[in-house]
Design an enzyme around this catalytic site. Structure first.
Site, PDB file in Angstrom:
ATOM      1  CE  LYS A  17      -3.773  -2.191  -0.263  1.00 33.23           C
ATOM      2  NZ  LYS A  17      -4.556  -2.117  -1.495  1.00 33.23           N
ATOM      3  CE  LYS A  30     -10.759  -4.150  -4.372  1.00 34.12           C
ATOM      4  NZ  LYS A  30      -9.553  -4.181  -5.213  1.00 34.12           N
TER       5      LYS A  30
END
Length: 374
Positions: A166, A268
């Protein structure tokens, strides 16, 4: 014909094992707001689904909104056949425009019912079991370069070989993060690293970062907020390029393909409205030769089970990775969920999704909708 007779909705808070999950531009979540759905039928078969947004500021989705969307759709779905998943999806789109994440747990529960009715695991219904085991990636929450590198080293000992770092904050610090983590990996031995900015960089920041790490064998994922900005960065780097947040529909996927905007993409489930729509994009991606990560925005046991079935039915050469979200949280909401073993997981061989809610954990429903109720 099978008919929906009752829709129950549950709400559960899912705390994180690491305490906090942080990503681009200072965003973080400590506890996830999980919505679970159980659909009952007139033949005694029930199915379950889940949606767990990554807070209210990652995608246009949030926990209370999921429950309100389900409330709006429920009366229209009662009395319908849950095994006719395309008809169910058409009805949901008819009565509620957009709000794909609200539809995902309903669609998921319908696939669970369909598998149980036809006595097949969902992965078989989604195309067949290409993968007996599913490779997992580990998302590394945004912290200092040293702390992130330390976590990667620890997770490698648990069997992970794919990491999603991240970034998307200060671009100079992000370069340090990427280099610190890359130094802990054995790229030649099969480790892979994805620098995921989660739309956090401006195009000029992303350009600086990709140039600063041009010598590293890494992937770059969704550097900027808009598709157009990402395309600009894509044209400035030789790194394999992944789109994530921008791929929210079949139409978005086809646009990215036409523009040669990506080498791989993340799929997703809740972002596109459930397993039905995810399967459509998955099959297009496989036919066109894309690598893909099969996942969701977040989730617990039920989402992890759904991910495992979609991933298991994805052609092996196109499956980059998947994720075991239930290993990130402290609470187990269902029995039978996939469990990580040496960086891999498996989809259940039981009919449906292979999971059942834990009554002692999920408690009483926060809403119940039945035939004849208002």
């Amino acid at each position: 014909m099978v008919l929906i007779t009752k829709i129950e909705v549950f709400q559960v808070n899912l705390p994180l094992k690491e305490g906090r999950y942080s990503w681009a531009r200072g965003k973080y979540v400590d506890v996830f707001d999980c919505t679970l759905v159980r659909i009952a039928t007139d033949v005694g078969v029930s199915g379950i689904g889940e949606v767990t947004p990554l807070g209210p500021f990652y995608l246009p989705a949030y926990g209370p909104g999921a429950r309100e969307g389900i409330k709006h759709m429920a009366s229209h779905l009662l009395g319908m056949d849950p095994t006719q998943v395309d008809v169910i999806n058409s009805k949901m789109d008819e009565v509620l425009m957009g709000h794909s994440y609200c539809k995902s747990p309903i669609d998921m529960a319908c696939w669970d019912i369909t598998g149980k009715v036809y006595k097949q695991p969902v992965c078989v219904l989604l195309g067949g079991r290409f993968n007996a085991t599913i490779p997992l990636y580990r998302a590394i929450s945004q912290e200092s370069p040293e702390d992130m590198a330390g976590k990667v080293a620890a997770y490698r000992l648990e069997g992970y070989r794919k990491f999603q770092l991240k970034v998307g904050g200060n671009s100079t610090l992000d370069v340090d993060r990427i280099r610190a983590v890359a130094g802990k990996l054995d790229i030649a031995g099969g480790d892979t690293l994805v620098a995921d900015a989660n739309r956090g960089w401006l195009a000029e920041e992303a350009t600086r970062v990709v140039r600063a790490v041009h010598d590293l064998d890494i992937y770059v994922e969704q550097p900027c907020n808009t598709y157009e900005e990402c395309l600009k960065v894509r044209q400035r780097t030789r790194h394999p390029f992944v789109l994530d947040e921008s791929i929210d529909s079949v139409e978005a996927f086809l646009r990215a393909h036409a523009d040669q905007a990506m080498d791989a993409f993340n799929l997703k489930i809740s972002k596109v409205g459930g397993l039905t729509r995810a399967r459509q994009i998955r099959d297009l991606g496989a036919r066109l030769g894309y690598a893909m990560t099969i996942e969701d925005s977040w989730g617990g046991d039920v989402v992890t089970a759904a991910i495992s079935h979609l991933a298991a039915s994805t052609p092996t050469r196109c499956l980059y990775a998947s994720t075991d979200f239930n290993s990130y949280v402290t609470l187990s909401t269902a029995t039978g969920a996939p469990q990580r073993r040496n960086g891999l997981m498996e989809a259940s061989t039981d009919p449906g999704l292979g999971v059942e809610l834990r009554p002692d954990v999920v408690g009483d429903p926060v809403a119940v909708y039945t035939l004849g109720s208002s």
